[in-house]
Scaffold this motif. Structure first.
Motif, PDB file in Angstrom:
ATOM      1  N   ARG A 323      -1.279 -25.907 -28.633  1.00  0.00           N
ATOM      2  CA  ARG A 323      -2.013 -26.926 -27.879  1.00  0.00           C
ATOM      3  C   ARG A 323      -1.754 -26.760 -26.383  1.00  0.00           C
ATOM      4  NH1 ARG A 323       0.299 -30.905 -25.771  1.00  0.00           N
ATOM      5  NH2 ARG A 323       2.086 -30.762 -27.173  1.00  0.00           N
ATOM      6  N   GLN A 324      -2.788 -26.958 -25.592  1.00  0.00           N
ATOM      7  CA  GLN A 324      -2.666 -26.896 -24.139  1.00  0.00           C
ATOM      8  C   GLN A 324      -2.864 -28.289 -23.550  1.00  0.00           C
ATOM      9  OE1 GLN A 324      -2.040 -23.800 -22.286  1.00  0.00           O
ATOM     10  NE2 GLN A 324      -1.425 -23.416 -24.398  1.00  0.00           N
ATOM     11  N   GLY A 325      -1.946 -28.742 -22.714  1.00  0.00           N
ATOM     12  CA  GLY A 325      -2.064 -30.065 -22.105  1.00  0.00           C
ATOM     13  C   GLY A 325      -1.349 -31.125 -22.921  1.00  0.00           C
ATOM     14  N   LYS A 326      -1.205 -32.291 -22.319  1.00  0.00           N
ATOM     15  CA  LYS A 326      -0.457 -33.394 -22.918  1.00  0.00           C
ATOM     16  C   LYS A 326      -1.328 -34.273 -23.813  1.00  0.00           C
ATOM     17  CE  LYS A 326       3.871 -33.425 -21.508  1.00  0.00           C
ATOM     18  NZ  LYS A 326       5.004 -33.529 -22.431  1.00  0.00           N
ATOM     19  N   ILE A 327      -0.712 -34.795 -24.857  1.00  0.00           N
ATOM     20  CA  ILE A 327      -1.317 -35.848 -25.656  1.00  0.00           C
ATOM     21  C   ILE A 327      -0.785 -37.164 -25.100  1.00  0.00           C
ATOM     22  CG2 ILE A 327      -1.548 -36.865 -27.945  1.00  0.00           C
ATOM     23  CD1 ILE A 327      -2.854 -34.126 -27.658  1.00  0.00           C
ATOM     24  N   ILE A 328      -1.680 -38.108 -24.888  1.00  0.00           N
ATOM     25  CA  ILE A 328      -1.285 -39.346 -24.219  1.00  0.00           C
ATOM     26  C   ILE A 328      -1.759 -40.565 -25.010  1.00  0.00           C
ATOM     27  CG2 ILE A 328      -3.341 -39.512 -22.749  1.00  0.00           C
ATOM     28  CD1 ILE A 328      -1.417 -40.201 -20.432  1.00  0.00           C
ATOM     29  N   LEU A 329      -0.897 -41.561 -25.079  1.00  0.00           N
ATOM     30  CA  LEU A 329      -1.231 -42.841 -25.714  1.00  0.00           C
ATOM     31  C   LEU A 329      -1.648 -43.820 -24.622  1.00  0.00           C
ATOM     32  CD1 LEU A 329       1.787 -43.121 -28.184  1.00  0.00           C
ATOM     33  CD2 LEU A 329      -0.598 -42.715 -28.818  1.00  0.00           C
ATOM     34  N   VAL A 330      -2.824 -44.424 -24.791  1.00  0.00           N
ATOM     35  CA  VAL A 330      -3.369 -45.272 -23.735  1.00  0.00           C
ATOM     36  C   VAL A 330      -3.703 -46.663 -24.276  1.00  0.00           C
ATOM     37  CG1 VAL A 330      -4.327 -43.318 -22.465  1.00  0.00           C
ATOM     38  CG2 VAL A 330      -5.736 -44.491 -24.171  1.00  0.00           C
ATOM     39  N   ASN A 331      -3.868 -47.583 -23.352  1.00  0.00           N
ATOM     40  CA  ASN A 331      -4.423 -48.906 -23.646  1.00  0.00           C
ATOM     41  C   ASN A 331      -5.563 -49.135 -22.675  1.00  0.00           C
ATOM     42  OD1 ASN A 331      -1.338 -49.296 -24.494  1.00  0.00           O
ATOM     43  ND2 ASN A 331      -2.572 -50.776 -25.615  1.00  0.00           N
ATOM     44  N   TYR A 332      -6.746 -49.337 -23.225  1.00  0.00           N
ATOM     45  CA  TYR A 332      -7.917 -49.509 -22.358  1.00  0.00           C
ATOM     46  C   TYR A 332      -8.177 -50.965 -22.010  1.00  0.00           C
ATOM     47  CZ  TYR A 332      -9.035 -44.634 -23.359  1.00  0.00           C
ATOM     48  OH  TYR A 332      -8.984 -43.270 -23.454  1.00  0.00           O
TER      49      TYR A 332
END
Length: 333
Positions: A323-332
């Motif tokens: 995998r390339q790049g970060k996995i991110i947890l968000v709150n919209y």
């Protein structure tokens, strides 16, 4: 008293098996505290390793994962600066960040400049601070050769950029050729791809690059056999610093140090933050933010975004090889 979503684990094991989404009550911030609504947090290996039980003595259960992230101050407690209300901060060294709301010490919260977006700000702690402190500890300066493994990782890329900034010579060890060009462009002097069939042993490759001298120091993020092999590439009297355990296999550093004639040290970010005064903590972030503002230091891009409730799929994605790049947890909301 309101409740909010949080990711929690009550026993150690594979993240997919032990992580749960729960509702948690929120309290008002006490004296000197802030309540922060989280907006983004990256998934790092250092978030997942404790879930598997690698550091049981340092992980009291139940626990909420997440060491870094960014959010907006929604409430301030007595004796906390009201000027922070509505401002973005890094709510660090408090509760785990994989939840909607976090209580944090006001004096430890790091204000985020308006010019820095949430996704970059959320990554400013674990890897940048670790890399920066290691360069200071090892006194890396022009003429010094540093060897790092996991060169294609996020922290490997930061070390490459710090090499360009500070002038030391970096040899990055990777397991895939796709990382070579980028690391050289970022600031690495040499990249050793161990997956290349034409590459000799790591020790032979490092000795060839250093004209038989060996590296002055090394930083190990993997542990296990990789860490021990890295140590064999250091000149007598040099130093290796262990900062991670990606393999999940500890190294007997005392034995390795004695066999190789080197100094072996462990760096735990948690121990460092427990020993430094607040002004050093804040000054470290100020230096990193200045480098980012001057476009000398760039943090990894984002691969995919998941809502907090999608943590299960997010974790699986974060551990996908290649995998390339970060996995991110968000709150919209």
């Amino acid at each position: 008293m309101e409740t909010f979503d949080a990711v929690r684990f009550y026993r150690f094991g594979q993240p997919a098996d032990v992580l749960q989404l729960v509702r948690r009550r929120i309290r008002e911030p006490g004296p000197g505290e802030l309540r922060v609504r989280m907006t983004a947090r990256p998934i790092n290996p250092s978030d997942l390793i404790p879930i598997r039980g690698a550091y049981p003595h340092r992980t009291p259960l139940p626990a909420i994962p997440g060491y870094e992230g960014v959010g907006v101050v929604e409430a301030v407690g007595p004796f906390s600066p009201s000027s922070l209300l509505g401002k973005r901060v890094l709510p660090l060294r408090g509760e785990g960040t994989w939840q909607e709301q976090v209580i944090v010490s006001a004096e430890l919260a790091v204000p985020v400049p308006d010019a820095l977006d949430d996704e970059a700000a959320s990554q400013l702690y674990i890897n940048p601070v670790t890399a920066w402190i290691c360069t200071e500890t090892l006194r890396l300066e022009p003429g010094v050769t540093l060897l790092v493994n996991a060169g294609g990782s996020s922290i490997g890329r930061i070390f490459a950029q710090l090499a360009a900034i500070l002038g030391f010579r970096l040899i990055a060890v990777t397991r895939h050729a796709r990382h070579t060009r980028e690391l050289l462009e970022l600031g690495a002097s040499h990249v050793i791809d161990t997956s290349d069939a034409d590459t000799p042993s790591l020790r032979e490759a490092v000795l060839a690059v250093t004209e038989g001298r060996g590296a002055d120091s090394a930083i190990d993020s993997i542990g296990g056999g990789d860490g021990a092999e890295l140590a064999s590439c250091i000149r007598p009297g040099g130093t290796i610093v262990s900062i991670g355990l990606l393999s999940g296999v500890p190294v007997s550093w005392g034995e390795v140090a004695a066999n190789c004639g080197i100094d072996a040290r462990l760096f735990w970010l948690r121990q460092w933050i427990g020993s430094v005064p607040n002004h050093v903590w804040q000054d470290t972030f100020a230096k990193l933010l200045e480098l980012i503002a001057r476009q000398k230091l760039k943090l990894p891009g984002i691969c995919r975004r998941y809502e907090l409730a999608q943590f299960g799929q997010a974790v699986l994605d974060a551990e996908t090889p290649g995998r390339q790049g970060k996995i991110i947890l968000v709150n919209y909301s």
